[in-house]
Design a protein around this motif. Structure first.
Motif, PDB file in Angstrom:
ATOM      1  N   PRO A   1       0.795  -1.241   0.000  1.00 47.95           N
ATOM      2  CA  PRO A   1       0.000   0.000   0.000  1.00 47.95           C
ATOM      3  C   PRO A   1       0.826   1.288   0.000  1.00 47.95           C
ATOM      4  O   PRO A   1       0.291   2.344  -0.334  1.00 47.95           O
ATOM      5  CB  PRO A   1      -0.812  -0.105   1.297  1.00 47.95           C
ATOM      6  N   LEU A   2       2.104   1.221   0.390  1.00 46.29           N
ATOM      7  CA  LEU A   2       2.881   2.443   0.546  1.00 46.29           C
ATOM      8  C   LEU A   2       3.912   2.590  -0.570  1.00 46.29           C
ATOM      9  O   LEU A   2       4.532   1.614  -1.002  1.00 46.29           O
ATOM     10  CB  LEU A   2       3.607   2.460   1.896  1.00 46.29           C
ATOM     11  N   LYS A   3       4.091   3.812  -0.999  1.00 51.12           N
ATOM     12  CA  LYS A   3       5.125   4.136  -1.971  1.00 51.12           C
ATOM     13  C   LYS A   3       6.051   5.203  -1.388  1.00 51.12           C
ATOM     14  O   LYS A   3       5.593   6.256  -0.939  1.00 51.12           O
ATOM     15  CB  LYS A   3       4.492   4.644  -3.269  1.00 51.12           C
ATOM     16  N   LEU A   4       7.355   4.924  -1.383  1.00 56.23           N
ATOM     17  CA  LEU A   4       8.335   5.869  -0.844  1.00 56.23           C
ATOM     18  C   LEU A   4       8.641   6.920  -1.912  1.00 56.23           C
ATOM     19  O   LEU A   4       9.190   6.611  -2.976  1.00 56.23           O
ATOM     20  CB  LEU A   4       9.618   5.132  -0.451  1.00 56.23           C
ATOM     21  N   LEU A   5       8.300   8.162  -1.614  1.00 50.64           N
ATOM     22  CA  LEU A   5       8.540   9.248  -2.562  1.00 50.64           C
ATOM     23  C   LEU A   5       9.927   9.855  -2.404  1.00 50.64           C
ATOM     24  O   LEU A   5      10.573  10.207  -3.393  1.00 50.64           O
ATOM     25  CB  LEU A   5       7.476  10.336  -2.378  1.00 50.64           C
ATOM     26  N   ASP A   6      10.395   9.996  -1.160  1.00 47.05           N
ATOM     27  CA  ASP A   6      11.705  10.605  -0.905  1.00 47.05           C
ATOM     28  C   ASP A   6      12.161  10.196   0.490  1.00 47.05           C
ATOM     29  O   ASP A   6      11.340  10.046   1.405  1.00 47.05           O
ATOM     30  CB  ASP A   6      11.602  12.143  -1.005  1.00 47.05           C
ATOM     31  N   ILE A   7      13.477  10.040   0.641  1.00 48.02           N
ATOM     32  CA  ILE A   7      14.043   9.705   1.947  1.00 48.02           C
ATOM     33  C   ILE A   7      15.448  10.294   2.016  1.00 48.02           C
ATOM     34  O   ILE A   7      16.165  10.341   1.014  1.00 48.02           O
ATOM     35  CB  ILE A   7      14.070   8.174   2.179  1.00 48.02           C
TER      36      ILE A   7
ATOM     37  N   LEU B   1      12.531   2.384   7.847  1.00 42.77           N
ATOM     38  CA  LEU B   1      11.070   2.477   7.862  1.00 42.77           C
ATOM     39  C   LEU B   1      10.510   1.093   7.533  1.00 42.77           C
ATOM     40  O   LEU B   1      10.885   0.501   6.513  1.00 42.77           O
ATOM     41  CB  LEU B   1      10.584   3.490   6.826  1.00 42.77           C
ATOM     42  N   SER B   2       9.617   0.610   8.369  1.00 35.07           N
ATOM     43  CA  SER B   2       9.115  -0.756   8.147  1.00 35.07           C
ATOM     44  C   SER B   2       7.638  -0.870   8.493  1.00 35.07           C
ATOM     45  O   SER B   2       7.143  -0.197   9.412  1.00 35.07           O
ATOM     46  CB  SER B   2       9.934  -1.760   8.967  1.00 35.07           C
ATOM     47  N   TYR B   3       6.930  -1.728   7.733  1.00 39.61           N
ATOM     48  CA  TYR B   3       5.569  -2.168   8.031  1.00 39.61           C
ATOM     49  C   TYR B   3       5.484  -3.604   7.504  1.00 39.61           C
ATOM     50  O   TYR B   3       6.439  -4.096   6.858  1.00 39.61           O
ATOM     51  CB  TYR B   3       4.534  -1.221   7.416  1.00 39.61           C
TER      52      TYR B   3
ATOM     53  N   THR C   1      10.047  -2.862   3.891  1.00 37.27           N
ATOM     54  CA  THR C   1      10.993  -2.100   4.707  1.00 37.27           C
ATOM     55  C   THR C   1      11.823  -1.194   3.795  1.00 37.27           C
ATOM     56  O   THR C   1      12.333  -1.641   2.760  1.00 37.27           O
ATOM     57  CB  THR C   1      11.931  -3.031   5.494  1.00 37.27           C
ATOM     58  N   PHE C   2      11.947   0.086   4.199  1.00 38.51           N
ATOM     59  CA  PHE C   2      12.784   1.052   3.483  1.00 38.51           C
ATOM     60  C   PHE C   2      13.991   1.377   4.364  1.00 38.51           C
ATOM     61  O   PHE C   2      13.850   1.569   5.572  1.00 38.51           O
ATOM     62  CB  PHE C   2      12.021   2.339   3.168  1.00 38.51           C
ATOM     63  N   THR C   3      15.181   1.508   3.744  1.00 40.87           N
ATOM     64  CA  THR C   3      16.412   1.810   4.493  1.00 40.87           C
ATOM     65  C   THR C   3      17.207   2.884   3.768  1.00 40.87           C
ATOM     66  O   THR C   3      17.308   2.873   2.526  1.00 40.87           O
ATOM     67  CB  THR C   3      17.284   0.553   4.657  1.00 40.87           C
ATOM     68  N   PHE C   4      17.764   3.810   4.570  1.00 40.73           N
ATOM     69  CA  PHE C   4      18.610   4.887   4.048  1.00 40.73           C
ATOM     70  C   PHE C   4      19.795   5.062   4.991  1.00 40.73           C
ATOM     71  O   PHE C   4      19.674   4.899   6.207  1.00 40.73           O
ATOM     72  CB  PHE C   4      17.816   6.197   3.952  1.00 40.73           C
TER      73      PHE C   4
END
Length: 539
Positions: free
Chosen positions: A138-144, A230-232, A236-239
């Motif tokens: 459901p989520l889209k990472l736009l910027d990090i 960032l995780s759900y 998971t998103f990582t920077f």
């Protein structure tokens, strides 16, 4: 009954058989999460060359990327009927699309069927194809990313006490909020130094999440890494980004006003500090002897401004010898920088004793100069001997005084029966001490009586250096010439007295030399005749 149904079906099918076909276009795309719904608006364009009085939404079907009909979709178009739709005109409709969880993620097409009626009653069967993308996450990472608060994002260093902000912009395609866990970490190698955890309920098209890491003042300077996670459940998103942590304040140099000073005097210390910030700090000065024993410690509170700063302090020279000055710049318990320099503390030498020894008209002044240091020093001695206003001798000496007692002799010729005054100065690093005195050599009572002046002696300590200075070079040179002359006269006299005598022979006088031209006859003086009248010319 059967006959009536056939009539009704025939009446319905008659318009369809004579209907025309066309298509309405759209540039919109619907994105929906599998097992969820999507609501929004779409724009349909009348691409036909006809104006319609009424257009009605009849049905839809869902097609996969192979153009095959699939199930699991529910679609509503609001309103489902509209009037007065002119050619090339756009109309906006609201929609609600729902998918079952069984629908796989991918690209689909909703094919809408609409009936359009013209002013003349003609029927158009119209289709409109709307692209649909079904997503499973459901989520889209736009910027990090991350940045130092109050500074441009491209800055890759951070000062102690400043804050690093880790952030992300996220779009939620789901119709309800999605909970996400956000963790910001500061690492040194693989070791987590500090972290900040938060939970966010993400909704909407551009949701901002951010975590802050305030860098401790006592964190040592060096390379560190910021990691943002960032995780759900679905993803998971990582920077990560590297930062150099520094306090931004350091000692750039330390210097001294003088490398050599006298014991008991003060020396000035100059400390230059470069700073990226305004700060109240402390500079501690510690003095050590040659054995690294602490002599004294001085603490000073300073106000550091952004840019270059210079601070001046006075430090004592409590003992002779090498003294190391160590400067420590600190903020609380945090050491920001250290620097050190050294100088030589010199104990002032002294003239301990002056002894005058006389013989006839010659005086010898013996000076005992004590160097209390454990090392050799350079000093100056200036002296003056005079009778009344007449100076007998004046000189300035550059000396290298060894450790202990150094003896210097000054030889000079003095008049008898006169009071001889003297002034002797000892100078070291601009400081001067003076010794004065006088003496007198009495006249002998008669020419046949020899006056003997007993010399005065003085004891000297071990480790003694003696320097002899003559009264003048002319006196010594004269004595040497006189001795050589006397020896020469004695040798000549002895030669004359003891050499054998020879008989004298009579010598014939030499004849006078005649001129090769014969006897010389002096020429006569010419005579000149004088005439009263001019002689007549002979015919």
């Amino acid at each position: 009954m059967k006959k009536a149904l056939l009539i009704v079906l025939f009446m319905i099918m008659m318009p369809l058989a004579s209907a025309q076909f066309g298509e309405f276009t759209t540039e919109n795309k619907i994105i929906v999460v599998a097992g969820d719904s999507s609501e929004g608006s779409i724009i349909l364009t009348n691409a036909l060359n006809s104006d319609f009085k009424v257009v009605s939404f009849i049905k839809f079907i869902a097609l996969d990327d192979n153009n095959k009909e699939v199930q699991g979709f529910s679609f509503e178009l609001i309103p489902d009927k509209t009037g007065e739709w002119r050619r090339k005109e756009n109309k906006t409709f609201y929609y609600k699309l729902t998918t079952n969880e069984s629908v796989n993620g991918g690209s689909y097409t909703l094919e809408l069927t609409l009936w359009g009626f013209t002013q003349t009653g003609d029927l158009y069967i119209i289709t409109s194809r709307i692209p649909v993308e079904v997503i499973e996450k459901p989520l889209k990472l736009l910027d990090i990313g991350s940045y130092v608060e109050g500074k441009p994002q491209n800055i890759s260093y951070v000062l102690n006490g400043e804050t690093i902000v880790a952030y992300a912009h996220i779009k939620n395609f789901k119709s309800s909020p999605v909970m996400i866990n956000a963790t910001a970490q500061l690492l040194k190698g693989d070791k987590i130094i500090m972290e900040n955890k938060k939970t966010f309920n993400v909704s909407g098209n551009n949701y901002l999440v951010k975590n802050e890491l305030k860098i401790p003042y006592n964190l040592p300077e060096g390379e560190y890494k910021v990691r943002y996670i960032l995780s759900y459940p679905e993803e998971t998103f990582t920077f990560s980004k590297d930062y150099f942590v520094t306090f931004g304040v350091k000692i750039s140099s330390i210097s001294l006003e003088a490398k050599n000073i006298l014991e008991g005097e003060n020396n000035e210390v100059y400390i230059d500090v470069i700073s990226d910030r305004n700060l109240n700090a402390e500079i501690a000065l510690e003095l050590f002897d040659s054995n690294e024993s602490l002599l004294t410690s001085i603490k000073n509170n300073v106000k550091i401004a952004q840019g270059s700063n210079r601070f001046t302090f006075n430090v004592p020279a409590p003992i002779p010898g090498k003294i190391k000055v160590k400067a420590t710049l600190s903020y609380g318990d945090v050491v920001l920088g250290e620097a050190e320099d050294e100088f030589l503390s010199i104990a002032f030498p002294s003239i301990e004793n002056i002894t005058i020894v006389t013989h006839d008209d010659v005086a010898i002044a013996k000076l005992e100069i004590v160097n209390p240091n454990n090392f050799e020093i350079a000093s100056k001695v200036m002296y003056s001997f005079y009778v009344g206003d007449s100076v007998l001798k004046r000189e300035k000496l550059e000396l290298q005084l060894k450790k202990g007692t150094n003896e210097i002799e000054i030889i000079l010729k003095v008049p008898l029966g006169e009071v001889i005054n003297y002034e002797i100065y000892l100078e070291e690093l601009g400081k001067r001490t003076q010794k004065t005195g006088s003496f007198k050599i009495e006249l002998p009572p008669s020419t046949t009586t020899t006056t003997t002046v007993e010399p005065t002696t003085s004891s000297t300590a071990a480790n003694t250096t003696t320097t002899h200075i003559g009264d003048n070079e002319e006196n010594n040179t004269g004595k040497a010439v006189l001795v050589v002359l006397l020896i020469t006269i004695v040798l000549i006299a002895a030669y004359i007295m003891y050499s054998p005598k020879e008989s004298k022979k009579r010598k014939r006088p030499k004849p006078k030399r005649k001129s090769p031209l014969g006897r010389f006859k002096r020429p006569k003086i010419p005579k000149f005749r004088e005439f009263k009248n001019i002689p007549k010319k002979k015919s």
